[in-house]
Design an enzyme around this catalytic site. Sequence first.
Site, PDB file in Angstrom:
ATOM      1  CE  LYS A 200       6.459  -6.199  -6.513  1.00  0.00           C
ATOM      2  NZ  LYS A 200       5.562  -5.100  -6.007  1.00  0.00           N
TER       3      LYS A 200
ATOM      4  CB  SER B  22       5.341  -4.313  -2.915  1.00  0.00           C
ATOM      5  OG  SER B  22       4.690  -4.173  -4.233  1.00  0.00           O
TER       6      SER B  22
ATOM      7  CB  SER C 297       2.909  -2.216  -5.329  1.00  0.00           C
ATOM      8  OG  SER C 297       2.665  -2.221  -3.449  1.00  0.00           O
TER       9      SER C 297
HETATM   10  N1  GLN Z   1       1.205  -0.728   0.051  1.00  0.00           N
HETATM   11  C1  GLN Z   1      -0.610  -1.658  -0.676  1.00  0.00           C
HETATM   12  C2  GLN Z   1      -0.576  -2.782  -0.178  1.00  0.00           C
HETATM   13  O1  GLN Z   1       1.028  -2.865   1.143  1.00  0.00           O
HETATM   14  C3  GLN Z   1      -0.245  -2.038  -1.928  1.00  0.00           C
HETATM   15  C4  GLN Z   1       0.927  -3.145  -2.484  1.00  0.00           C
HETATM   16  C5  GLN Z   1       0.798  -3.691  -3.954  1.00  0.00           C
HETATM   17  O2  GLN Z   1       0.574  -3.083  -4.405  1.00  0.00           O
HETATM   18  N2  GLN Z   1       1.213  -4.644  -3.620  1.00  0.00           N
HETATM   19  O3  GLN Z   1      -1.024  -3.514   0.194  1.00  0.00           O
END
Ligand code: GLN
Length: 484
Positions: free
Chosen positions: A76, A151, A175
């Site tokens: 990532k 994400s 994420s």
């Molecule tokens: N979807 C969640 C957010 O937008 C989690 C994102 C993540 O785990 N980085 O905050």
Amino acid sequence: MSNISEFTLCKIVSGIKKKDFTSEEVTESFIKNSKKSKKLNVYITNCFDEAISSAKKFDKRGDFKGLLSGVPIAVKDLFCTKNVKTTAGSKILHNFIPTYESTVTNNLWSHGAFLLGKLNCDEFAMGSSNETSFFGNVINPYGEKLVPGGSSGGSASALAADLTPATIGTDTGGSIRQPASFTGTVGLKPTYGRCSRWGIVAFASSLDQAGPMTKNVQDCALLLEAISGYDPKDSTSIDTKVENYSSQLTEKVKGLKIGIPKEYRVDNMPNEIDNLWRKGIDYLKDAGAIIKNISLPHTMYALATYYIVAPAEASSNLARYDGVKYGHRAKGNNLTEMYENTRSEGFGDEVKRRILIGTYVLSSGYYDAYYLKAQKVRQLIKSDFNKAFNDVDAILTPSTPTSAFKIGDKKDDPISMYLNDIFTVPANLSGLPAISVPAGYDKNNLPLGLQLIGKAFDEQTILNLSLAIEKRANFKKNFKAWWS
Ligand code: GLN
């Protein structure tokens, strides 16, 4: 030989060792696939030429000391990689080249792996669909119009489409697990402190954790073992023994007690998700586990708590992007104007929304009402888990309330986007390890995952339970590479 890129990580590691194929052949195979798969938009930066030369060097040297000897891995684009552009999916970092390597990626390289490329993600890891990336949305291999989740959407799609043998993501509120669930792959968020956060672009420091994303549970155990460990450079890293997760992995889970929290049976949850959950219960019963109904009474506050704590920390972490120290700088007639223009141009809408919410809940007059209250509720959520774990060894829930949704469907409706994280955020707020394992399909043939939440530093138990589910669910991916 069948296509190497379809092999599991473990099969690739042992194949290289047994000289069934060379590291160069493995690397070529993933690069070839990746070049045919541009449509999925998973790569922000590829390191294909460098990967080939690393593979050649490896094949000459033949050093098999590491757990991942000779394996190319794409990661990532939130992990800082020395001398390789690291963007966090943001315009503000579109030209940022770190002079240092994150501890977790460094652990991969110390185990003999090398970098294949940097994978697309939501901007600063804020999102559940990979639509907030400055570099465009990622496509889910399960359908041209579907999000891969977020994400870590680029990581999940690249893995599912056989463009990397395994990958790592980060999980602040789901994420790793949510995109794993949307793409039929395995994703594990370790206990807070298990993997170092040093050198990872920070989103919400008290929630962020790096973790493995793989094609199966055995691979997940191996990759977790490779990236875990104490790091003095991260003051929240915990100095505790790293287990040999992969060699201790067993599907023998007889007698383990599994909690089923009634609060996770949310309103309007599709029947298919409920059915999958029941199936998961049956699989674990079949494996000899004992099922217990439990209650986690503060679950209903988890999402609201998360969406105060995470933006608060983000607003503070992102203050460093001012056009002076990192990345993009806009013009301005004076210093303040330069700051303002840089941040207005450099950040996307979702990131700006989080900075606004975070600054608001931390501002004087609102701090007690929102931030402090959220911290107190966070403690209650954590103590629910502590109580539950007096009676059970792990907790089984669905990973997500739906399967992958359509690109654009939730983009303009942040609340419905945030609702996606309803089952994943409690583990982050409590610092607990949690895994998503693919367990079935919905009526549209889209994958669905089950989540297991474990006691702190007991990743082994949730890996073992996942293996028991994996063996019984017999999940197989059911798409052809329509994009290439
Ligand atoms: N979807 C969640 C957010 O937008 C989690 C994102 C993540 O785990 N980085 O905050």
